[in-house]
Scaffold this motif. Structure first.
Motif, mmCIF file in Angstrom:
data_model
loop_
_atom_site.group_PDB
_atom_site.id
_atom_site.type_symbol
_atom_site.label_atom_id
_atom_site.label_comp_id
_atom_site.label_asym_id
_atom_site.label_seq_id
_atom_site.Cartn_x
_atom_site.Cartn_y
_atom_site.Cartn_z
ATOM 1 N N SER A 36 0.849 -1.200 0.000
ATOM 2 C CA SER A 36 0.000 0.000 0.000
ATOM 3 C C SER A 36 0.883 1.249 0.000
ATOM 4 C CB SER A 36 -0.904 0.033 1.235
ATOM 5 O OG SER A 36 -1.808 -1.035 1.215
ATOM 6 N N LEU A 37 1.933 1.224 0.823
ATOM 7 C CA LEU A 37 2.757 2.432 0.994
ATOM 8 C C LEU A 37 3.514 2.796 -0.280
ATOM 9 C CD1 LEU A 37 3.802 4.684 2.773
ATOM 10 C CD2 LEU A 37 5.523 3.107 3.697
ATOM 11 N N VAL A 45 0.996 10.553 -2.850
ATOM 12 C CA VAL A 45 -0.004 10.765 -1.808
ATOM 13 C C VAL A 45 0.710 10.695 -0.459
ATOM 14 C CG1 VAL A 45 -2.138 9.876 -0.778
ATOM 15 C CG2 VAL A 45 -1.778 9.695 -3.235
ATOM 16 N N ALA A 46 1.758 9.870 -0.419
ATOM 17 C CA ALA A 46 2.614 9.785 0.766
ATOM 18 C C ALA A 46 4.024 10.159 0.335
ATOM 19 C CB ALA A 46 2.585 8.368 1.331
ATOM 20 N N MET A 109 0.156 -8.930 7.019
ATOM 21 C CA MET A 109 -1.107 -8.783 7.751
ATOM 22 C C MET A 109 -1.019 -7.591 8.699
ATOM 23 S SD MET A 109 -3.088 -11.712 9.919
ATOM 24 C CE MET A 109 -4.676 -11.411 10.675
ATOM 25 N N CYS A 110 0.075 -7.503 9.448
ATOM 26 C CA CYS A 110 0.211 -6.395 10.411
ATOM 27 C C CYS A 110 0.250 -5.040 9.703
ATOM 28 C CB CYS A 110 1.479 -6.575 11.245
ATOM 29 S SG CYS A 110 1.340 -7.892 12.467
ATOM 30 N N GLY A 111 0.911 -5.002 8.548
ATOM 31 C CA GLY A 111 0.980 -3.748 7.797
ATOM 32 C C GLY A 111 -0.400 -3.312 7.353
ATOM 33 N N SER A 112 -1.188 -4.277 6.911
ATOM 34 C CA SER A 112 -2.541 -3.987 6.471
ATOM 35 C C SER A 112 -3.390 -3.479 7.643
ATOM 36 C CB SER A 112 -3.149 -5.262 5.868
ATOM 37 O OG SER A 112 -4.499 -5.079 5.593
ATOM 38 N N VAL A 113 -3.232 -4.116 8.792
ATOM 39 C CA VAL A 113 -3.968 -3.685 9.989
ATOM 40 C C VAL A 113 -3.560 -2.259 10.368
ATOM 41 C CG1 VAL A 113 -4.236 -4.105 12.476
ATOM 42 C CG2 VAL A 113 -4.350 -6.018 10.862
ATOM 43 N N VAL B 37 6.570 -2.735 -17.779
ATOM 44 C CA VAL B 37 5.821 -1.854 -16.887
ATOM 45 C C VAL B 37 4.470 -1.616 -17.543
ATOM 46 C CG1 VAL B 37 5.684 0.391 -15.759
ATOM 47 C CG2 VAL B 37 7.900 -0.728 -16.039
ATOM 48 N N GLY B 38 3.426 -2.065 -16.888
ATOM 49 C CA GLY B 38 2.087 -1.883 -17.439
ATOM 50 C C GLY B 38 1.377 -0.779 -16.702
ATOM 51 N N CYS B 39 0.600 -1.153 -15.701
ATOM 52 C CA CYS B 39 -0.220 -0.177 -14.975
ATOM 53 C C CYS B 39 0.609 0.693 -14.047
ATOM 54 C CB CYS B 39 -1.281 -0.904 -14.157
ATOM 55 S SG CYS B 39 -0.621 -1.860 -12.766
ATOM 56 N N ASP B 40 1.723 0.139 -13.553
ATOM 57 C CA ASP B 40 2.580 0.848 -12.595
ATOM 58 C C ASP B 40 1.859 1.119 -11.270
ATOM 59 O OD1 ASP B 40 5.033 1.792 -11.889
ATOM 60 O OD2 ASP B 40 5.021 3.560 -13.184
ATOM 61 N N THR B 41 0.769 0.420 -11.013
ATOM 62 C CA THR B 41 0.016 0.638 -9.765
ATOM 63 C C THR B 41 -0.351 -0.698 -9.081
ATOM 64 O OG1 THR B 41 -2.024 0.755 -11.040
ATOM 65 C CG2 THR B 41 -1.010 2.846 -10.446
#
Lengths: 287, 159
Positions: A36-37, A45-46, A109-113, B37-41
């Motif tokens: 996610s990060l 965004v971060a 899992m912990c990162g997601s939490v 590299v496709g979506c890059d997301t």
């Protein structure tokens, strides 16, 4: 795309990581799986000034039962949870539904939490089963009940100087069962709607403990406490589950969006709650 | 920062910026452009590589995080004996149309058949569910992965 510049600290111990975070202050972020990060950093965004990589810390990758609990270390990947024999009920049911297989190989899992994405799967599951988040700060470790941990969208009550080092999830001692029913448009998408169910039965077959939580239909993962209270002490039945499903549908505040209309999502909550509770009780009776 | 990644069996020591993504490192510094590299997301899986044997999305891993690991890219599938069974099966079963997703599909397929000698349709589809084919050629991709599995099983039985 690539992230803005940052300093990378590769921590070799929890102590080192916590110290690096204290040094970095507000501009510091921990990096575990990064699923996610890193995308958030790429989209700017971060933009942490210091990234503290905890992946090299030894001893954080165990998922095991100890003292009546399932203990999950900070570096346990979603794929490890899928593969683990130590899991149970809703935890085991939810693991294969998190993200996609490749993301599960990295994400933790912990990162997601800790990330507290309001549409994340794990926090609903943990609200249903109960869990403590173990946090390590400069002054030692403390445990935070999951209901007190989740504070809002992308917001937890974790201190700025604390690292989530693990989770402690109570393993039911008697008969129990769980389910995680997730409707998603495609693998890897957020849930359109998901429902986490957890039930424990006493010797008479009555429900002795119940957990019910919803994903993606409220501003944050939501525990349906009134439905849980309704279930406890009752014998399982379709009528009872239908009543609990009404309470869940009432607790849901879905919005119209690309994934569907609010009215339809509320109906999915109703249906999935009934199905999830039925699956949980079936598993409990067979256990 | 100094990193050293074993890519397709060769050591690659480099000085990288911490923000360098693994996929960019592989393509630009190491010069292996089979990883796309496709979506890059983190959605499409075109950038899939194997990191210590596990498929990961290299657009969502820092090169620094791969320090000390063994990475396999599509270029590493080929052996001294010729094409990897997954590569010849993709050729024979027409497992690709435009070819953009193919490196990722083949690496996920190779990783799957290393663990599962006889994957069912569902198991293959589950394994490739993090990889998108915009040509929608999934039927032949699934078939090719199963063909490769059968050939590997056959050759190991025969030897």
């Amino acid at each position: 795309m690539f992230p803005s510049r940052f300093d990378l600290v590769v921590a070799q111990s929890v102590g080192e990581a916590v110290e690096a975070k204290a040094d970095a202050g507000e501009g510091g972020r921990f990096l575990a799986g990064g699923q996610s990060l890193i995308p958030m950093m790429k989209m700017r965004v971060a933009f942490p000034e210091t990234l503290i990589d905890i992946n090299r810390i030894a001893g954080l990758d165990a998922i095991e039962r100890a003292n009546g609990h399932l203990q999950v270390g900070a570096l346990v990947r979603h794929a490890d949870v899928v593969a683990s024999d130590a899991t149970f009920g809703a935890i085991a049911a939810a693991a294969p539904w998190v993200a996609d297989p490749l993301v599960r190989n990295r994400g933790t899992m912990c990162g997601s939490v800790a990330h507290c994405d309001p549409e994340g799967d794990w926090n609903s599951v943990l609200l249903a089963t109960g869990a403590d988040v173990l946090a390590q700060g400069p002054n030692g470790e403390r445990s935070i009940p999951i209901a007190d941990f989740v504070d809002g969208a992308f917001t937890s009550t974790l201190g700025e100087d604390e690292l989530v080092v693990g989770l402690r999830i109570p393993v039911p001692s008697g008969r129990s069962g769980g389910a995680y029913l997730k409707l998603e448009r495609k693998v890897g998408d957020y849930a359109t709607v998901a429902v986490a169910c957890h039930l424990e039965l006493d010797d008479s077959g009555a429900i002795s403990a119940a957990g019910l939580a919803l994903t993606s239909v409220n501003p944050i993962n939501t525990k349906v406490a009134d439905a849980e209270a309704l279930l406890v002490g009752q014998q399982p039945s379709d009528e009872l589950f239908a009543e609990a499903a009404e309470l869940a549908a009432t607790a849901a505040e879905p919005r119209d969006d690309v994934r569907g209309t609010a009215a339809w999502k509320r109906q999915v909550v109703r249906t999935y709650t009934k199905r999830g509770l039925a699956a949980a009780v079936q598993q409990a009776e067979g256990s | 920062m100094e990193i050293n990644i074993t890519i397709n069996g060769s050591d690659h020591a480099s000085d990288v910026e911490p923000r360098t993504l693994l996929v960019d490192h592989i393509r630009r510094t190491v010069g292996l452009t089979g990883t796309h590299v496709g979506c890059d997301t983190t959605s499409c899986g075109a950038c899939t590589v194997l990191m210590d044997g596990n498929p990961v999305k290299a657009c969502t891993v820092l090169a620094a995080q791969a320090d000390g690991t063994e990475v396999t890219t599509v270029e590493g599938l080929k052996t001294a004996d010729g094409l990897h069974p997954i590569q010849s099966a993709f050729t024979d079963d027409h497992g690709l149309q435009c070819g953009f997703c193919t490196p990722g599909m083949m690496l996920v397929g190779a990783s799957l058949i290393a663990e599962n000698a006889d994957p069912s349709d569902d198991e293959v589809r589950w394994a490739i569910s993090g990889n998108l084919c915009r040509c929608t050629g999934y039927i032949n991709i699934v078939k090719a992965i199963q063909t490769a599995a059968a050939r590997v099983a056959e050759s190991s039985n025969g030897s």
